[in-house]
Design a protein around this motif. Structure first.
Motif, PDB file in Angstrom:
ATOM      1  N   UNK A   1       0.743  -1.191  -0.160  1.00  0.00           N
ATOM      2  CA  UNK A   1       0.038   0.130   0.091  1.00  0.00           C
ATOM      3  C   UNK A   1       1.011   1.214   0.047  1.00  0.00           C
ATOM      4  N   UNK A   2       2.120   1.210  -0.239  1.00  0.00           N
ATOM      5  CA  UNK A   2       2.961   2.115  -0.135  1.00  0.00           C
ATOM      6  C   UNK A   2       3.539   2.527  -1.925  1.00  0.00           C
ATOM      7  N   UNK A   3       4.287   3.644  -1.796  1.00  0.00           N
ATOM      8  CA  UNK A   3       4.797   3.988  -3.277  1.00  0.00           C
ATOM      9  C   UNK A   3       5.706   2.915  -3.596  1.00  0.00           C
ATOM     10  N   UNK A   4       6.636   2.386  -2.836  1.00  0.00           N
ATOM     11  CA  UNK A   4       7.700   1.335  -3.487  1.00  0.00           C
ATOM     12  C   UNK A   4       7.042   0.172  -3.535  1.00  0.00           C
ATOM     13  N   UNK A   5       5.914  -0.492  -3.115  1.00  0.00           N
ATOM     14  CA  UNK A   5       5.216  -1.596  -3.077  1.00  0.00           C
ATOM     15  C   UNK A   5       4.122  -1.572  -4.029  1.00  0.00           C
ATOM     16  N   UNK A   6       3.662  -0.260  -4.733  1.00  0.00           N
ATOM     17  CA  UNK A   6       2.575  -0.209  -5.316  1.00  0.00           C
ATOM     18  C   UNK A   6       2.576  -0.768  -6.747  1.00  0.00           C
ATOM     19  N   UNK A   7       1.394  -1.830  -7.172  1.00  0.00           N
ATOM     20  CA  UNK A   7       1.689  -2.283  -8.249  1.00  0.00           C
ATOM     21  C   UNK A   7       1.332  -1.365  -9.441  1.00  0.00           C
ATOM     22  N   UNK A   8       1.874  -1.719 -10.729  1.00  0.00           N
ATOM     23  CA  UNK A   8       1.421  -1.079 -11.929  1.00  0.00           C
ATOM     24  C   UNK A   8       1.249  -2.037 -13.363  1.00  0.00           C
ATOM     25  N   UNK A   9       0.421  -1.569 -14.056  1.00  0.00           N
ATOM     26  CA  UNK A   9       0.211  -2.187 -15.242  1.00  0.00           C
ATOM     27  C   UNK A   9       0.954  -2.030 -16.163  1.00  0.00           C
ATOM     28  N   UNK A  10       1.958  -1.058 -16.398  1.00  0.00           N
ATOM     29  CA  UNK A  10       2.858  -0.719 -17.536  1.00  0.00           C
ATOM     30  C   UNK A  10       4.112  -0.256 -16.988  1.00  0.00           C
ATOM     31  N   UNK A  11       5.362  -0.557 -17.557  1.00  0.00           N
ATOM     32  CA  UNK A  11       6.856   0.018 -17.249  1.00  0.00           C
ATOM     33  C   UNK A  11       6.516   1.321 -17.116  1.00  0.00           C
TER      34      UNK A  11
ATOM     35  N   UNK B   1      -9.456  -5.601   0.299  1.00  0.00           N
ATOM     36  CA  UNK B   1      -9.053  -6.025  -1.176  1.00  0.00           C
ATOM     37  C   UNK B   1      -7.640  -5.358  -1.195  1.00  0.00           C
ATOM     38  N   UNK B   2      -6.680  -6.121  -1.827  1.00  0.00           N
ATOM     39  CA  UNK B   2      -5.347  -5.610  -1.880  1.00  0.00           C
ATOM     40  C   UNK B   2      -5.336  -4.944  -3.436  1.00  0.00           C
ATOM     41  N   UNK B   3      -4.318  -4.022  -3.641  1.00  0.00           N
ATOM     42  CA  UNK B   3      -4.242  -3.090  -4.857  1.00  0.00           C
ATOM     43  C   UNK B   3      -4.245  -3.782  -6.057  1.00  0.00           C
ATOM     44  N   UNK B   4      -3.592  -4.980  -5.856  1.00  0.00           N
ATOM     45  CA  UNK B   4      -3.392  -5.830  -7.396  1.00  0.00           C
ATOM     46  C   UNK B   4      -4.789  -6.539  -7.591  1.00  0.00           C
ATOM     47  N   UNK B   5      -5.730  -6.500  -6.766  1.00  0.00           N
ATOM     48  CA  UNK B   5      -6.912  -7.232  -6.883  1.00  0.00           C
ATOM     49  C   UNK B   5      -8.153  -6.419  -7.314  1.00  0.00           C
ATOM     50  N   UNK B   6      -7.873  -5.063  -7.245  1.00  0.00           N
ATOM     51  CA  UNK B   6      -8.877  -4.020  -7.766  1.00  0.00           C
ATOM     52  C   UNK B   6      -9.780  -4.687  -8.908  1.00  0.00           C
TER      53      UNK B   6
END
Length: 264
Positions: free
Chosen positions: A221-231, A259-264
């Motif tokens: 839930x932090x910036x370093x650990x936040x998931x992303x869809x694109x490079x 619900x975790x960010x990657x599962x939104x």
């Protein structure tokens, strides 16, 4: 012949058991839904309430440089009453300032207008979001499918329309925002990233924590650990470590688990 009748009887019994089980499950779900609706009405925040039910009593209040919808004549913590429909002027930092009202509704989220992915599908500058930090997640709510809440949706739309009409900018008769023009659909928007205050950013750089989020907040839930869809979004996130924090969506599943960010 007797054998055939026996088999037929067994089949009927099985079908009867299946039907009974289905009816019992449906009855349980209906009961849970009715209990949930009753609780929402008791809390006095439910926008789906009809005219004869416990209706949310709200007003527009001035706090700092913005107007917010607040509760009227309520025992909610921090709330105050200056007369229904009246203007209450105060500062956000004032201990007597009424908190913004948190209103509730039950909706079906549209699959066609769903942009609550972790990074809002951002991969390049657009007119709406020049950088990833500008991204605002959104989704659209429609009439729920369950019979208990479906009839309430028209009340939700009417109540939102009434609240909106109670406060508008003179000279601008056309209103935009939460209610989509000409449709009985409700748009929600969520600011995903918040900019750190200068003092906070400097403190983070000194401590080399790489994030201003509390230690209690899980890494994802932090910036370093936040998931992303694109490079491209990953590159943006690396540049936001010392300047922004995540304002994650406070979403829970039907069991009440976050619900975790990657599962939104």
């Amino acid at each position: 012949m007797a054998r055939s009748n026996s088999n037929c009887t067994k089949a009927k019994v099985k079908m009867s058991n299946s039907s009974t089980c289905s009816m019992a499950t449906e009855g349980y779900v209906n009961e849970q839904m009715m209990n949930a609706r009753r609780k929402l009405l008791e809390e006095g925040t439910y926008l789906g309430a009809g005219k004869t039910e416990n209706h949310p009593r709200v007003k527009w209040a001035r706090m700092g440089s913005a107007d917010y919808v607040t509760f009227v004549n309520t025992d909610k913590p921090g709330a105050s009453d200056s007369g229904e429909g009246g203007a209450h002027t105060s500062s956000l930092s004032s201990p007597t300032a009424p908190p913004p009202a948190v209103l509730t509704m039950v909706i079906q989220i549209s699959e066609d207008d769903y942009w609550l992915t972790p990074c809002g599908m951002w991969k390049e500058p657009t007119d709406m979001a020049n950088t990833l930090a500008d991204v605002k997640l959104s989704c659209v709510g429609e009439v729920p499918k369950h019979d208990i809440f479906a009839p309430d949706f028209k009340n939700v739309v009417e109540n939102l329309s009434t609240i909106r009409k109670a406060k508008f900018t003179k000279g601008y008769p056309k209103q935009v925002g939460i209610l989509l023009p000409g449709e009985e659909r409700i748009k929600f928007r969520h600011v995903l990233f918040q900019k750190k205050q200068k003092r906070e950013a400097e403190k983070d750089e000194e401590s080399e924590t790489a994030s201003s989020d509390s230690e209690e907040v899980p890494f994802e839930y932090t910036i370093p650990g936040w998931p992303s869809d694109y490079p491209e979004a990953e590159d943006e996130l690396r540049g936001m470590v010392n300047t922004h924090r995540v304002n994650y969506v406070d979403a829970y599943d039907i069991q009440g688990k976050r619900i975790k960010p990657g599962d939104y």
